[in-house]
Design an enzyme around this catalytic site. Structure first.
Site, PDB file in Angstrom:
ATOM      1  N   MET A 123      76.423  20.255  56.735  1.00 55.07           N
ATOM      2  CA  MET A 123      75.886  21.369  57.487  1.00 55.07           C
ATOM      3  C   MET A 123      76.795  22.570  57.295  1.00 55.07           C
ATOM      4  O   MET A 123      77.596  22.890  58.143  1.00 55.07           O
ATOM      5  CB  MET A 123      75.809  21.025  58.963  1.00 55.07           C
ATOM      6  CG  MET A 123      75.449  22.241  59.786  1.00 55.07           C
ATOM      7  SD  MET A 123      75.436  21.900  61.516  1.00 55.07           S
ATOM      8  CE  MET A 123      74.059  20.823  61.613  1.00 55.07           C
ATOM      9  N   LEU A 146      67.829  16.647  60.222  1.00 57.77           N
ATOM     10  CA  LEU A 146      69.212  16.205  60.007  1.00 57.77           C
ATOM     11  C   LEU A 146      70.144  17.397  59.886  1.00 57.77           C
ATOM     12  O   LEU A 146      69.837  18.365  59.184  1.00 57.77           O
ATOM     13  CB  LEU A 146      69.297  15.367  58.730  1.00 57.77           C
ATOM     14  CG  LEU A 146      70.696  15.130  58.151  1.00 57.77           C
ATOM     15  CD1 LEU A 146      71.522  14.235  59.065  1.00 57.77           C
ATOM     16  CD2 LEU A 146      70.616  14.547  56.744  1.00 57.77           C
ATOM     17  N   SER A 147      71.290  17.339  60.549  1.00 63.58           N
ATOM     18  CA  SER A 147      72.375  18.286  60.341  1.00 63.58           C
ATOM     19  C   SER A 147      71.913  19.705  60.662  1.00 63.58           C
ATOM     20  O   SER A 147      71.531  19.994  61.789  1.00 63.58           O
ATOM     21  CB  SER A 147      72.899  18.147  58.905  1.00 63.58           C
ATOM     22  OG  SER A 147      74.077  18.880  58.707  1.00 63.58           O
ATOM     23  N   ALA A 148      71.927  20.619  59.676  1.00 68.08           N
ATOM     24  CA  ALA A 148      71.391  21.956  59.927  1.00 68.08           C
ATOM     25  C   ALA A 148      69.922  21.869  60.328  1.00 68.08           C
ATOM     26  O   ALA A 148      69.443  22.656  61.154  1.00 68.08           O
ATOM     27  CB  ALA A 148      71.562  22.833  58.692  1.00 68.08           C
TER      28      ALA A 148
END
Length: 512
Positions: free
Chosen positions: A1, A181-183
């Site tokens: 990210m 997911l993540s960002a």
């Protein structure tokens, strides 16, 4: 990210072709320093990307996606891809999937397991995709003000995709969900906060709370070591950004690996604090259990009607990734064919269940949910259950930890072969004459007896990282007992006693 976006800072990455207004001519020394600083920021961002993302994965193309180019004005300049199962019912539910940094729609489709779940349960999947022109590392801009407000940028583009899914594919506007997911997980928080009228629920995987950052420096701090605010402070950031909303907030599932060095596990607690506060709930879980083949710690925060408004899933022994469990079993899905997908538990299976898209959908047609489910007898290895009869039922299906484990002809069932001191969550559904299951009952949690106490001595920080404690408002609380262990840092130590499994109490100097 990787948070660094540089949109509006480095001209080649700007969406608009018009150059920003020129600064007044600087003194030579100042101009030199500004040029050096700009180059330094770019180099740091690229180095960070290489360190956190790793080598570029080999592209896969196993899942057939359809690109949609005319879904709206698209102010955020995103790409829209659709996965439509061969057998799709009328007015299907739709799940929006937001990939992580350095990924794309195809990669997320090939590895997340969502298309497999769509085939099993008959729902539509929309994969939103960002590009290099938006962000040099292909991250959703989860902290840029111009992309995370209602009606603006990337958030507005995803909203337009949702409207198009309803008009073009007949998707059910009342069953629209989002995960990432993540960002993409952080952007999931954005969509839930800014469009609670569109998304009924969401699942944030290795993501962050809404409003954690508004620039690169703050974004890095949010990711690691994390930002610890009170639940009310987190909730206020959402309400201040969406002041006109007075309706109910979406349900939220939080997934986080307990070894995540990129977006530290503290963010799971801060997300929990934000969304439980928005729902007006305590930060103490209503129920706790373990799920999946790896004993993921599962916490439920229930509303007044006992429906789960927020859940937290703490996945052991994985880093910054979507948890998957390759295979063809009923709880398996996904692939580890690229980075940021790690073998563990099929998170997409449990997310689909949280959204109500599998056979546990509480809103589906069929026999009503059984009531009165309760444990009537417990030993070291067995749990006896009973419930009230449902008129018209030809039998019942019993679920343990989110998956069916057996059937019963009457209103009782004995679950055998369990581990001593283990905790399990049960639910029951009635079956009609055709074998079709009805609505799933409320859950009940039972723990077997006979566990030997285990003692753990460590700092509060280490206890939280190991999943034996949680943190809220700067303090640490033992899981299960919720005893206050003092400040959340590595300079305060305690001994915790675990008995039964998943239940911890402070036992300084007394654990045996």
């Amino acid at each position: 990210m990787q948070p660094s976006s540089f949109r509006g800072t480095v001209a080649p990455l700007s969406r608009t072709s018009s150059a920003p207004p020129a600064d007044p001519p600087p003194r030579p020394a100042g101009g030199v320093w500004r040029g050096l600083l700009s180059r330094l920021v770019t180099v740091v961002a690229l180095a960070l990307a290489a360190a956190l993302v790793g080598p570029a994965p080999t592209a896969q193309a196993a899942v057939g996606l359809t690109k949609v180019t005319d879904f709206g004005a698209n102010p955020g300049q995103l790409n829209m891809y659709v996965y439509r199962p061969t057998s799709l019912p009328a007015n299907p539910a739709v799940v929006f999937a937001l990939h992580g940094c350095s990924q794309n729609a195809q990669m997320y489709a090939d590895n997340s397991g969502l298309p497999e779940l769509a085939d099993r349960h008959g729902f539509l999947v929309v994969f939103a995709e960002t590009t290099f022109s938006n962000h040099m590392n292909k991250c959703f801009n989860w902290y840029q003000t111009t992309d995370i407000r209602r009606g603006q940028g990337e958030a507005a583009s995803i909203r337009q995709m949702a409207a198009h899914a309803v008009s073009a594919y007949g998707a059910d506007a009342g069953r629209t969900y989002v995960t990432g997911l993540s960002a993409g997980g952080a952007m999931t928080s954005v969509m839930l906060a800014m469009y609670p009228d569109v998304f009924q629920a969401g699942a944030v995987v290795a993501g962050l709370p809404y409003g954690c950052a508004s620039d690169v420096t703050a974004a890095l701090k949010c990711m690691a070591p994390g930002v610890n605010l009170t639940p009310d402070q987190w909730a206020k950031r959402v309400r201040d950004a969406n002041p006109s909303w007075s309706g109910p907030w979406p349900r939220v599932a939080i997934w986080h690996g307990d070894n995540d060095p990129t977006v530290v596990p503290l963010n799971a607690d801060e997300l929990r604090d934000q969304w439980t506060a928005l729902h007006g709930l305590s930060q103490k879980p209503t129920r706790t259990s373990v799920i999946g083949p790896n004993s993921t710690r599962h916490e439920e925060y229930a509303a007044a009607d006992d429906s789960v408004a927020v859940e937290v899933n703490r996945v052991p022994n994985i880093g910054h990734a979507t948890p998957v469990d390759p295979g063809s079993g009923p709880q398996q899905c996904g692939s580890t064919g690229t980075v940021n997908f790690q073998a563990s538990i099929c998170s997409s299976h449990w997310i689909a269940q949280f959204f109500g898209l599998d056979d546990s959908d509480p809103g589906r047609e069929g026999l009503p949910a059984p009531t009165g489910l309760a444990p009537t007898g417990i030993t070291d290895t067995t749990v006896d259950l009973s419930w009230d009869a449902v008129e018209g039922a030809e039998g019942y299906t019993v679920h343990r930890d989110g998956a069916p484990i057996g059937t019963a002809d009457s209103t009782s069932y004995t679950d055998t072969g369990l581990a001593p001191g283990s905790s399990h969550t049960y639910a029951v559904a009635a079956r009609d004459a055709d074998g079709k299951p009805g609505r799933l009952s409320s859950t009940v949690t039972a723990r077997t007896t006979g566990a030997t106490a285990t003692c753990w001595t460590a700092t509060n920080y280490a206890h939280v990282q190991a999943g034996r404690a949680t943190t809220s408002g700067g303090y640490t609380y033992a899981k299960g007992s919720q005893q206050n262990m003092g400040l959340y840092n590595m300079f305060v130590s305690h001994t915790l006693k675990e008995s039964p499994a998943g239940h911890f109490t402070i036992a300084d100097g007394t654990c045996n």
